[in-house]
Motif scaffolding. Sequence first.
Motif, mmCIF file in Angstrom:
data_model
loop_
_atom_site.group_PDB
_atom_site.id
_atom_site.type_symbol
_atom_site.label_atom_id
_atom_site.label_comp_id
_atom_site.label_asym_id
_atom_site.label_seq_id
_atom_site.Cartn_x
_atom_site.Cartn_y
_atom_site.Cartn_z
ATOM 1 N N MET A 1 -60.005 -66.485 7.875
ATOM 2 C CA MET A 1 -60.118 -65.141 7.290
ATOM 3 C C MET A 1 -59.537 -65.072 5.874
ATOM 4 N N ASN A 2 -58.716 -66.053 5.524
ATOM 5 C CA ASN A 2 -58.101 -66.094 4.205
ATOM 6 C C ASN A 2 -57.292 -64.825 3.919
ATOM 7 N N LEU A 3 -56.362 -64.525 4.811
ATOM 8 C CA LEU A 3 -55.506 -63.361 4.645
ATOM 9 C C LEU A 3 -54.599 -63.559 3.442
ATOM 10 N N THR A 4 -54.424 -62.520 2.650
ATOM 11 C CA THR A 4 -53.756 -62.671 1.355
ATOM 12 C C THR A 4 -52.274 -62.316 1.365
ATOM 13 N N PHE A 5 -51.777 -61.709 2.417
ATOM 14 C CA PHE A 5 -50.374 -61.299 2.434
ATOM 15 C C PHE A 5 -49.486 -62.418 2.965
ATOM 16 N N LYS A 6 -48.190 -62.305 2.685
ATOM 17 C CA LYS A 6 -47.238 -63.315 3.119
ATOM 18 C C LYS A 6 -46.832 -63.079 4.570
ATOM 19 N N LEU A 7 -46.861 -64.137 5.354
ATOM 20 C CA LEU A 7 -46.497 -64.017 6.769
ATOM 21 C C LEU A 7 -45.064 -63.524 6.942
ATOM 22 N N ASN A 8 -44.184 -63.903 6.021
ATOM 23 C CA ASN A 8 -42.782 -63.505 6.141
ATOM 24 C C ASN A 8 -42.568 -62.011 5.941
ATOM 25 N N ASN A 9 -43.593 -61.314 5.478
ATOM 26 C CA ASN A 9 -43.483 -59.869 5.275
ATOM 27 C C ASN A 9 -43.944 -59.070 6.498
ATOM 28 N N ILE A 10 -44.394 -59.778 7.540
ATOM 29 C CA ILE A 10 -44.975 -59.099 8.699
ATOM 30 C C ILE A 10 -43.967 -59.004 9.837
ATOM 31 N N LEU A 11 -43.916 -57.845 10.469
ATOM 32 C CA LEU A 11 -43.151 -57.673 11.706
ATOM 33 C C LEU A 11 -44.146 -57.544 12.848
#
Length: 239
Positions: A1-11
Amino acid sequence: MNLTFKLNNILFLDIETVPQEESWENVPLSTQALFAKKTQYQRKEEFTAKEFYDRAGIWAEFGKIICISVGYFVDVENEKQLRVTSFYGDDEHKILTDFKVLLDKHFAKKSNILCAHNGKEFDFPFIARRMIVHQIELPKKLNLFGKKPWEVAHLDTLELWKFGDYKHYTSLKLLTSILGIPSPKDDIDGSEVAKVYYQEKDIERIVRYCEKDTVAVAQILLRFNNEDLVKDENIVSVD
């Protein structure tokens, strides 16, 4: 999917809910009538309101939260580590307050995102509604008033999997199976949570189940982004 956000920013998160009362007989008569009216369409002529009450946990008006499990990625020695923790117990007000503190202190930035499977239809609104019931001020990440759709920092793995097909539903168990992710449903499932809570009084078992779901959501997002799954030894429970 080429997600653009950083994984470390997700809860990542998952919740477990149960009916507010253990049995129909404990429900006030006025609430029984309201529940009967609310569920009339779902029940049709197949079930009485009393017979249907074991499903009351799916509605925020008649259910309560007994566990919120969360997970977040951190980088440790060039590897992803998924840290998992839970807020749980009989005191729903405390569960919600502790969760709000986490959001306000550590996940309140514009770049932070909440992620759950079917979260937009269930987890996020359920938490927000129960906070309002308990007169807890909504954290920014759950207060959607006045926000445009693209300003809502919520991610839903079910919605991503739909690819615009809004009539399509895929359970977490099915999605983990087809993506080669260890199943989180190897002990109990959602229909058994109320029994385990009220009859067996085994909240720790429910917490383990909830945390497995949270881990599964994180793993699904990794697969969506064509990244390696996080290794078992890098999934860490924290207090």
